[in-house]
Design an enzyme around this catalytic site. Structure first.
Site, PDB file in Angstrom:
ATOM      1  N   TRP A 358       0.838  -1.212   0.000  1.00 39.06           N
ATOM      2  CA  TRP A 358       0.000   0.000   0.000  1.00 39.06           C
ATOM      3  C   TRP A 358       0.867   1.255   0.000  1.00 39.06           C
ATOM      4  O   TRP A 358       0.377   2.349  -0.226  1.00 39.06           O
ATOM      5  CB  TRP A 358      -1.009  -0.002   1.151  1.00 39.06           C
ATOM      6  CG  TRP A 358      -0.417   0.186   2.535  1.00 39.06           C
ATOM      7  CD1 TRP A 358       0.382  -0.686   3.206  1.00 39.06           C
ATOM      8  CD2 TRP A 358      -0.569   1.312   3.404  1.00 39.06           C
ATOM      9  NE1 TRP A 358       0.729  -0.181   4.437  1.00 39.06           N
ATOM     10  CE2 TRP A 358       0.151   1.040   4.594  1.00 39.06           C
ATOM     11  CE3 TRP A 358      -1.263   2.516   3.312  1.00 39.06           C
ATOM     12  CZ2 TRP A 358       0.218   1.932   5.675  1.00 39.06           C
ATOM     13  CZ3 TRP A 358      -1.207   3.399   4.405  1.00 39.06           C
ATOM     14  CH2 TRP A 358      -0.471   3.111   5.559  1.00 39.06           C
ATOM     15  N   ASP A 359       2.159   1.082   0.208  1.00 40.58           N
ATOM     16  CA  ASP A 359       3.112   2.184   0.079  1.00 40.58           C
ATOM     17  C   ASP A 359       2.923   2.922  -1.248  1.00 40.58           C
ATOM     18  O   ASP A 359       3.093   4.136  -1.325  1.00 40.58           O
ATOM     19  CB  ASP A 359       4.551   1.643   0.084  1.00 40.58           C
ATOM     20  CG  ASP A 359       4.880   0.806   1.304  1.00 40.58           C
ATOM     21  OD1 ASP A 359       3.953   0.316   1.964  1.00 40.58           O
ATOM     22  OD2 ASP A 359       6.078   0.631   1.586  1.00 40.58           O
ATOM     23  N   GLU A 489       1.532  -1.449  13.117  1.00 41.14           N
ATOM     24  CA  GLU A 489       1.566  -2.922  13.212  1.00 41.14           C
ATOM     25  C   GLU A 489       2.010  -3.402  14.593  1.00 41.14           C
ATOM     26  O   GLU A 489       2.136  -4.611  14.813  1.00 41.14           O
ATOM     27  CB  GLU A 489       2.473  -3.496  12.105  1.00 41.14           C
ATOM     28  CG  GLU A 489       1.867  -3.317  10.716  1.00 41.14           C
ATOM     29  CD  GLU A 489       2.830  -3.677   9.588  1.00 41.14           C
ATOM     30  OE1 GLU A 489       4.052  -3.535   9.783  1.00 41.14           O
ATOM     31  OE2 GLU A 489       2.357  -4.088   8.513  1.00 41.14           O
ATOM     32  N   GLN A 602       4.213   3.404  13.576  1.00 36.62           N
ATOM     33  CA  GLN A 602       4.150   4.442  12.547  1.00 36.62           C
ATOM     34  C   GLN A 602       2.770   5.084  12.631  1.00 36.62           C
ATOM     35  O   GLN A 602       1.869   4.528  13.229  1.00 36.62           O
ATOM     36  CB  GLN A 602       4.403   3.856  11.171  1.00 36.62           C
ATOM     37  CG  GLN A 602       3.270   2.986  10.633  1.00 36.62           C
ATOM     38  CD  GLN A 602       3.592   2.375   9.275  1.00 36.62           C
ATOM     39  OE1 GLN A 602       4.100   1.284   9.179  1.00 36.62           O
ATOM     40  NE2 GLN A 602       3.277   3.099   8.214  1.00 36.62           N
TER      41      GLN A 602
END
Lengths: 768, 768
Positions: A358-359, A489, A602
């Protein structure tokens, strides 16, 4: 500790002096590529020291059998691996019959340079062989941007203290393996090796996927810069072919080999035309000549930099860092082929396999959209559109129906590759990024037509997924989304992740908004899509029932959205109170301890606020930033950029700069001690965003309006960046004292600076 | 579908007729063992069909390198695997030079019997060889309970239609591998092969763990039941030794070989005494003779059955099923060696590796405690006591301090073996079972002295773990336990699992209660333990702060404790509304779907209420049973027994019987189509509990009082069971019309039947 051996320079990556300990790191950092193929900076000649050989072809992969400790239903059988491809750069060198190998010589004046302005890699040094011969060596090589199936090498050896014989043995070797094979399997079969005068070709196919690849080489020679013809001795092995050429040299002579290489694959040719095509490529390259090819290369990169460069004055390391990132992004993906995408390691390594995360939608599209023609971003969207059927199959495997789609966490051809249940099955927020990519593209380009033609089908399938994935909670009297992993995550299998719920709700709303507009403005497309998807008004009403009644965890006391249900049951201790010895926590703590801690890998809640800044007040942004950032350990390379941009947007330049610095030279300074495995390509787009969207404050809003809000870190003298905005080439310059905008194009473009509208005619300089 | 080929019989497991498809299942079902060693029911002669060869020695294991898809910090490096040991049963048979192999013959009148009353396995059949010879074969073998390093085989071949030569080639083979090796490694090294007249021995050692094992055989022969001496031809290979003996036979003659085998290991001998010890064993066995050994075996099993048998009248399959369970439990563990434990597959297979799960404390201790001398249960407790240091190390690896212990999920030597983060790191409720085992033992035996001598140290270490693992939630103003997996493994990484929180609180309270009693009654032990553990009054006060303020999720509306936070956000649909085609969900649904569903794998809240029935009112039990049981899919073999017992306790015999039936013949009827991998040993103890604690209503309360509340399923005529209660051998008989109690011992024992106290003098019959 961090490596720190790269010499600062505005336009080049430079290594000065030879250290065998740096070879593998340099092989990553000095990688070259052209978006279609690429390779690590392996030496052409034999090297007996530690090395990680890698040469890669975009779109060529192998389905490596899944390795897992404990199988869970729904896991994919295979992980599509980026494939190490046949070696075309190899040139064995013998000096008076002794094999030349850097690992066995005394080396002096070693210099390696990756010239980013012109797109080539070179090495120069003197070497004393164990047998006493002294040579000076100079090599330069590049992978052509213009002729994107071709690479070229100049390899020159000067006899410093002897007269005698230099032997060049250029070769092709298809006997290569992947470093990260799950079961040490061999991925290639060699079909045919063909020999000819000064050229050779190997036809190989990948096992299982049956991609066919022809790898060709052609060579020519010079003595003291004058072309010479040499006699060739052939050696053919099962998977490799070697040609040997001997040159008699006198002390002071320079013997040079030019080697042209080419990959062609069944992605672009019929299988039976591959060998011919590969031969044509190398022969055309040789006929054109090394110098001409190099000039074309310099021109290609000049064009790339023209719309992509960022100039930083007053900080040469920052300048080098940002150009390295822009350079690597371009080496990885040029945007001309909708079957390719941006692998996490590009052509610099194999780790993580797959090519698409998905980056791409969350971090890379903004970069490519703003530095290239709109078609490039569109190709990235089409990549997902073309894989919609696979995304629907993927969702079906997990029990979803009626055309609901779940895009894969990691993929090469649209099929899911990853096999950790908490990621593969639960990190479903990725589906939201697919739609966000379309939204972002439409806002930036105003090419709404992409929606009726392609995007709408993707949006419908994803809205269906969210509708089915949410469930009604009788206890909350609202819709909830249970058992997910958010962008953070360091939380797994949580309920009501704010980011996921927010994107789910927004995806449905945006899909319905687009449906309504398409119905009005593109009636034919509307009918086609409705017929294809069997979508009814009843169904969209059910979607809206979910989106209108979506639950979001919120704490009244702190006045913030909670990352997930129960977040405030954790012990809340800011990261800066953690002992240094316990960080990074992903190396120091067991996984359960990380999970039950409050620490954030993140941006998560903040990722949502970054995507949808326009839907939150500045107060809200500040409150959430002040709550979550102190709990964030930034142990993903994708984390600091988002925080940098948000910090700039709430006028906290010191924080924005601090976060910027954390990624700007991630690979060059090897913060994570892993650059030998390859570079972090996708996070490089995040660093670009930190400058353009962060410091530059560039935004394109839903109404299509472009605005800037340039600020500058105290540490810099000035910076400037260039973007391509609907065909207008706009340059923004910001120093400590002034701010200027340049528009190179013929068109007028409207800009807003801190809310004030400014029209910029062509070629006109504007000072705010 | 379920296999259904086992012939119902009260005392034997019988297979009638040969079907190659059943060979692997029968190899599991007909396994034999004596608690120290055991083996699958492999044929002695060569067999070229599908077979799973397995022979195992208690306590001998190999640390197989962990296999994992994605590594998580804290995972163990190795998984201790039950080791397939050198084969001692092998006897190759040749008929007139042709190798005899069931897979190549016509077979008739095939019968296999596992005689549970007497503890032996036999086969008989007629075979026509491809070459035309007809033979009748009879074999019987057993692993001696009395001489627990010895096994014996009688192997008789009758020549039906020919005269000629029968060759027996008994052998030892140390070239064996594990079926479930992670990396196909070889686990054994052969050190020495020794030859002698009619006997041989192989000395092997396991790689890495360096267990030394000597495997010996000795043989003798008979023709028509008269001993004969034969000439031996030796063949020695790298890892095996074969002796060949030829017998001339006439039509109608029966040639018999008796083979005695022995394993001895470095667990019990010095390495240099192993070969001698193994030879002594087989020679003593041969000298004693096959018949004498068999008689001893029958006597041993008679003694076992005397205090363990359950008799069911009116349902031969139920009778066979329960005896099979009792038999297998005894074959797996006899309780004489505190280094051994009850592996999930016993000596019937390799799957799951390790030998010890929380099944031992939660399910197996009650069985061994009630059917054997108190020392047996005590040995199971000592096993954990002896591994306390490892449990403390295990907790330290996960960041715990100050002597906190986390017992492993799966272990062989005390080290954790498992490597799924949601289990290994989070299924921490297992720590509670360790203390429950002690509590259960003390109640049953009244041997409180175990606490000051051993148990208290375990309890302190575990209380420390719970104290550190809980954290204070400012939001709830109570202590919470975040990120756990309960007994219901269909939920992962949940917060405030009722069962886990309940056990954590109880462990602390019970530890403090025991500390106080030890302080008063065992002052010396108290001082020793306090000195060893550095425990202070301040520390126990902090424990109690946690236990006194533990949070339990509770729903006011439904008036039930919730399995975990947020349980009622799920869609609550009873299992019986699920389509049959979607079950078992662990085969039909992806893991995420299972996780976010409301479905329960095995008792979780109800497991807590089963353990602590005395702390909940009957109303509470009913309410929770009625809420949770309909959501339970019972996809663990450990699930139905708990529900059966609870159902009986709230007077729901039909439900209790329904649940009983689900496990009573789990392996015999192969409900899960996996019996070929081995039997489910630990759940067999659950089936025993279903009868004794469920139908029989046996309880031993905190004050040490024994009570019964016998009920009988409508489907049975009567049942009776026997227990050893503090040396009193008590038999309970219940028919549809009457209930009787027998006390075989000299001592008076007090029984309570539904609250009424009854004294039963020795040998006296009581009718209620």
């Amino acid at each position: 500790m961090n490596k720190n051996y790269i010499i600062p320079n505005e336009w080049s990556i430079i290594e000065d002096g030879f250290d065998a300990e740096n070879v593998e790191a340099s092989e990553s950092l000095f990688s070259i590529g052209n978006g279609s193929m690429g390779q690590r900076a392996n030496f052409e000649e034999d090297y007996s020291g530690k090395t990680f050989q890698g040469s890669y072809i975009g779109g060529i992969y192998y389905p490596d059998k899944t390795r897992v400790g404990w199988w869970k239903n729904g896991y994919p059988e295979y992980f599509a691996k980026v494939l190490n491809a046949p070696n075309w750069i190899g040139i064995q060198v013998q000096i008076n019959g002794a094999n030349f190998d850097l690992n066995t010589c005394e080396i002096s004046n070693f210099k390696r340079e990756l010239n980013m302005k012109e797109g080539w890699l070179s090495r120069s040094f003197q070497a004393v062989l164990p047998s006493g011969e002294q040579i000076e060596l100079f090599t330069k090589r590049f992978i052509s941007v213009k002729y994107n199936e071709v690479g070229a090498i100049e390899y020159a050896v000067k006899a410093l203290n002897f007269s005698g014989e230099i032997t060049f043995t250029p070769y092709l070797d298809a006997g290569i393996e992947n470093e990260d094979s799950n079961y040490d399997e061999y991925f290639w079969e060699t079909l045919e090796i063909s020999e000819s005068l000064n050229k050779a070709c190997i036809l190989s196919k990948t096992l299982k996927t049956e991609f066919h690849v022809a790898t060709a080489m052609e060579v020519s020679f010079a003595l003291n810069n004058k072309a010479v013809e040499l006699t060739q001795e052939n050696k053919v092995e099962e998977k490799a072919i070697y040609y040997s050429y001997k040159l008699a040299v006198s002390e002071g002579d320079t013997a040079t080999i030019y080697k042209y290489g080419s990959y062609v694959s069944s992605l672009n040719y019929a299988n039976d035309e591959l060998v011919k095509a590969a031969y044509e490529n190398v022969t055309n390259a040789k006929d054109l000549g090394y110098q001409q090819l190099l000039e074309a290369q310099i021109k290609s990169w000049d064009e790339i930099w023209h719309t992509a460069d960022i100039i930083i004055e007053g900080d040469v390391k920052a300048q080098q860092g940002i150009r390295f990132n822009i350079f690597q992004l371009n080496q990885t993906y040029m945007g001309t082929d909708a079957r390719l995408n941006i692998g996490p390691k590009g052509f610099t390594g194999e780790k993580y396999g797959g090519s698409t995360y998905w980056d791409t939608e969350a971090y890379c599209i903004p970069f490519y959209m703003a530095t290239k023609d709109a078609n490039v971003a569109k190709n990235l969207l089409l990549y997902r559109y073309n894989q919609l059927d696979k995304a629907i199959e993927n969702a079906e495997k997990l029990g979803f129906k009626n055309g609901a789609a779940l895009y894969p966490m990691v993929t090469m051809n649209g099929e899911e590759c990853h096999n950790e249940w908490e990621i593969t099955f639960e990190e479903i927020h990725r589906n939201g990024a697919m739609v966000y990519g379309i939204y972002n593209y439409v806002n930036y380009t105003q090419d709404f037509e992409y929606v009726p033609k392609n995007g709408l089908e993707v949006m419908i399938a994803i809205a269906r997924f969210w509708h089915q994935r949410a469930n009604f909670s009788a206890a909350k009297n609202q819709y909830v989304i249970l058992g997910v992993t958010g962008p953070n995550e360091y939380e797994n299998n949580i309920n009501n992740n704010f980011y996921t719920n927010y994107l789910a709700k927004w995806c449905i709303e945006y899909a319905v908004e687009c449906l309504n507009r398409v119905k009005k403005e593109y009636a034919n497309d509307f009918e086609r899509v409705i017929a294809k998807t069997n979508l009814t008004a009843e169904e969209t009403a059910k979607w809206l029932e979910v989106s209108n009644n979506m639950y979001f965890p919120f704490d009244e006391g702190k006045n913030v959205y909670l990352q997930q249900d129960g977040f405030l049951d954790k012990e809340i201790i800011p990261v800066d109170e953690l002992p240094k010895s316990e960080r990074p926590i992903n190396q120091k703590w067991s996984w359960d301890r990380i999970l039950r801690s409050c620490y954030i890998k993140q941006a998560d809640v903040l990722q949502g606020m970054f995507f949808f800044e326009n839907k939150f007040s500045k107060d809200e942004l500040e409150r959430h930033f002040d709550f979550y950032e102190p709990l964030t350990v930034h142990e993903s390379s994708l984390s600091p950029c988002v925080h940098s941009i948000l910090a700039a947007s709430i006028d906290r330049m010191p924080k924005a700069y601090e976060q910027y610095v954390r990624t700007s030279r991630l690979d060059l300074d090897d913060y994570n001690h892993e650059v030998h495995e390859g570079c972090h390509i996708t996070s490089m787009a995040g660093t670009w965003m930190s400058i353009v969207q962060g410091f530059g404050g560039m935004r394109v809003w839903e109404d299509g309006i472009l605005t800037f809000n340039p600020q500058i870190p105290a540490e810099w003298k000035s910076y400037s960046f260039t973007i391509n905005f609907r065909g207008n080439i706009i340059k923004v310059y910001k120093s400590q004292t002034e701010c200027k905008f340049f528009n190179e194009s013929e068109n007028e473009v409207h800009l807003f600076i801190k809310g004030e509208k400014i029209s910029i005619p062509a070629q006109q300089l504007v000072t705010v």
